[in-house]
Design an enzyme around this catalytic site. Structure first.
Site, PDB file in Angstrom:
ATOM      1  N   HIS A 155      -8.940 -23.453  -2.789  1.00 32.13           N
ATOM      2  CA  HIS A 155      -9.335 -22.383  -1.845  1.00 32.13           C
ATOM      3  C   HIS A 155      -8.122 -21.595  -1.353  1.00 32.13           C
ATOM      4  CE1 HIS A 155     -13.192 -24.634  -1.461  1.00 32.13           C
ATOM      5  NE2 HIS A 155     -12.379 -25.679  -1.518  1.00 32.13           N
ATOM      6  N   SER A 276       8.723   2.047  -5.332  1.00 30.13           N
ATOM      7  CA  SER A 276       7.751   2.933  -4.726  1.00 30.13           C
ATOM      8  C   SER A 276       8.384   4.305  -4.554  1.00 30.13           C
ATOM      9  CB  SER A 276       7.335   2.360  -3.367  1.00 30.13           C
ATOM     10  OG  SER A 276       6.940   3.397  -2.492  1.00 30.13           O
ATOM     11  N   LYS A 282      10.457  -1.382  -1.571  1.00 24.06           N
ATOM     12  CA  LYS A 282       9.441  -1.984  -2.418  1.00 24.06           C
ATOM     13  C   LYS A 282       9.934  -2.377  -3.805  1.00 24.06           C
ATOM     14  CE  LYS A 282       5.506  -2.483  -1.856  1.00 24.06           C
ATOM     15  NZ  LYS A 282       4.400  -1.546  -1.699  1.00 24.06           N
ATOM     16  N   GLU A 289      -0.078  -6.560 -12.460  1.00 26.38           N
ATOM     17  CA  GLU A 289      -1.269  -5.877 -11.940  1.00 26.38           C
ATOM     18  C   GLU A 289      -2.007  -5.148 -13.067  1.00 26.38           C
ATOM     19  OE1 GLU A 289      -0.479  -3.770  -8.055  1.00 26.38           O
ATOM     20  OE2 GLU A 289       1.449  -4.714  -8.396  1.00 26.38           O
TER      21      GLU A 289
END
Ligand code: ARG
Length: 461
Positions: A155, A276, A282, A289
């Site tokens: 979980h 970024s 970033k 992804e």
């Protein structure tokens, strides 16, 4: 004028022609189409269905066409209906009447069924090699991190301590199964539909065993209707690729979590991260992804194929032309994903201290504390409840099981003694989890050894 124009009194509508054409996406099978035609022409000549000299002329012409396409001298005509028509028309342009004999005892229906099989057969070999490489990379990293302690999760909550090597080797097992699925798919794919003709075989004395062996296929398909109707091999491959993409996607998801500041278990190499346009701090895990995103695309391809096939009566229907874009997309994308994922994984830095720090919090040794009592004779359920109360006490006192004073333990139950600290020590907890397939460092090393051996067998066997 189309090759089949004899029966028609009008030219086909231009829009319909363009709509019908598949050359923009099936041209990539030209090598396979030519290989199939060479096998067919060889067999026709040997069987005396066409003359030996026609057969040789056809084969010579096809070889020249192949060389010209490879060399960029012959470009595909975007107005051709498909790659099969294009090559046959080109052959006839070059060698005249002999070219017109190639399609004796053949149909585009068995031709296309053959071409896709031959094409995907080669693709499977490439994909398989990449999956093997990924599994080897996983083994290398697991071996280096065989004793690095990290929290295991359920979980996404800290559950029990494991090793990073163990976590990685779970993926090695998935990849082994992926290889197995590719091998199974290849086995059922590598059979020969040629000679099924349009749907009903032929009256010519063809030799389907011969074309099978010329093409390196195990046997001719045993039913001509099935030969031209079957796209199970596309469905099977798309399913196998979808499952493999799900594995890559889950792995990617974990990497995305691990390289966040909240975890910081790993750092991706700068060469495999992006920045970024506005936020100077970033460093984004775009590669993972994109892989996670592309898994949806491959699963979509699988769904396209299943849906396209499910309502089709036997035998060939034009719907089936839609098989190629879907399966090619799946194949192209998984190759892209694998070949980017492998070097990204190989260059990532493992931040062992952070993994260990995370494992030291969250009471992940609570099961071991309960087991300590069980080993001293208490029934597990009682020990479980008692340990839960100890955890609650720790939370109340803002401490951990490791740091809770012995007095507190003893007050709860007299079975507790100073050896409890050793039993719930992280290193002990992990080292002692040496059941077969467990996370102990010894078990990880054994897993690595076993998987490497299996990979070797898979590559040499
Ligand atoms: N381009 C077609 C396809 O990809 C080839 C088979 C055409 N057969 C036919 N009977 N129209 O499916």
């Amino acid at each position: 004028m189309a090759m089949w124009a004899g029966r028609f009194s009008k030219e086909v509508d231009e829009g319909v022609n363009a709509f019908n054409s598949s050359i923009s996406f099936d041209a990539r099978m030209y090598k396979q189409d030519i290989a199939g035609s060479i096998a067919h022409a060889t067999m026709l000549g040997e069987q005396g269905i066409i003359s030996m000299s026609d057969s040789l002329e056809i084969i010579g012409g096809l070889k020249e066409i192949l060389a010209d396409i490879d060399g960029g001298k012959l470009v595909f005509d975007p107005n051709a209906e498909d790659i099969h028509m294009f090559i046959e028309a080109e052959l006839t342009k070059r060698i005249g009447d002999a070219g017109k004999r190639l399609h004796t005892s053949r149909s585009r229906n068995d031709q296309v069924a053959l071409d896709i099989r031959l094409y995907l057969r080669d693709e499977i070999k490439e994909i398989r090699a990449l999956v093997v490489k990924l599994a080897e990379t996983v083994c290398d990293i697991a071996e280096k991190n065989y004793d690095v302690i990290m929290p295991g999760y359920t979980h996404l909550q800290r559950a029990q301590p494991i090793t990073f090597g163990h976590h990685l080797m779970a993926y090695a097992q998935m990849l082994l199964r992926d290889i197995g699925r590719l091998d199974d798919t290849l086995k059922r794919m590598n059979v020969n539909p040629l000679g099924s003709c349009a749907l009903a075989g032929t009256t010519y004395n063809i030799d389907r065993e011969r074309t099978s062996s010329l093409l390196g296929m195990t046997e001719p398909m045993a039913n001509s209707l099935d030969g031209v109707s079957d796209r199970d091999f596309c469905l099977e491959l798309a399913s196998a690729l979808s499952i493999c993409m799900v594995h890559l996607s889950r792995f990617s998801e974990e990497i995305i979590l691990w390289c966040s500041w909240e975890f910081k278990f790993i750092e991706l190499d700068d060469a495999f991260s992006t920045g970024s346009s506005i936020m100077p701090q970033k460093k984004n895990p775009d590669v993972t992804e994109l892989i996670r995103g592309k898994s949806g695309r491959v699963i979509g391809d699988n769904m396209t194929l299943l849906t396209m096939m499910k309502g089709l009566p036997l035998a060939y229907n034009k719907d089936m032309q839609e098989d190629k874009e879907a399966i090619f997309d799946a194949v192209d994308n998984i190759k892209l994903c694998l070949s980017t994922f492998i070097p990204m994984l190989a260059t990532m830095t493992v931040i062992k201290e952070n993994m260990r720090k995370a494992a030291a919090k969250g009471f992940i040794n609570a099961t071991d504390c309960a087991d300590y009592l069980v080993k001293k004779g208490m029934p597990f359920r009682t020990a479980y409840k008692l340990t839960g109360e100890l955890v609650a006490l720790c939370i109340e006192k803002n401490t951990t099981l490791e740091e809770l004073p012995l007095d507190d333990y003893k007050q709860k139950n007299e079975l507790f003694d100073s050896d409890v600290y050793d039993a719930i020590n992280l290193d002990t907890c992990v080292k002692e989890r040496k059941s077969f397939g467990g996370p102990s460092p010894d078990s990880v090393l054994l897993q690595v050894k076993t998987v490497r051996k299996k990979l070797e067998e898979l590559c040499n066997g």
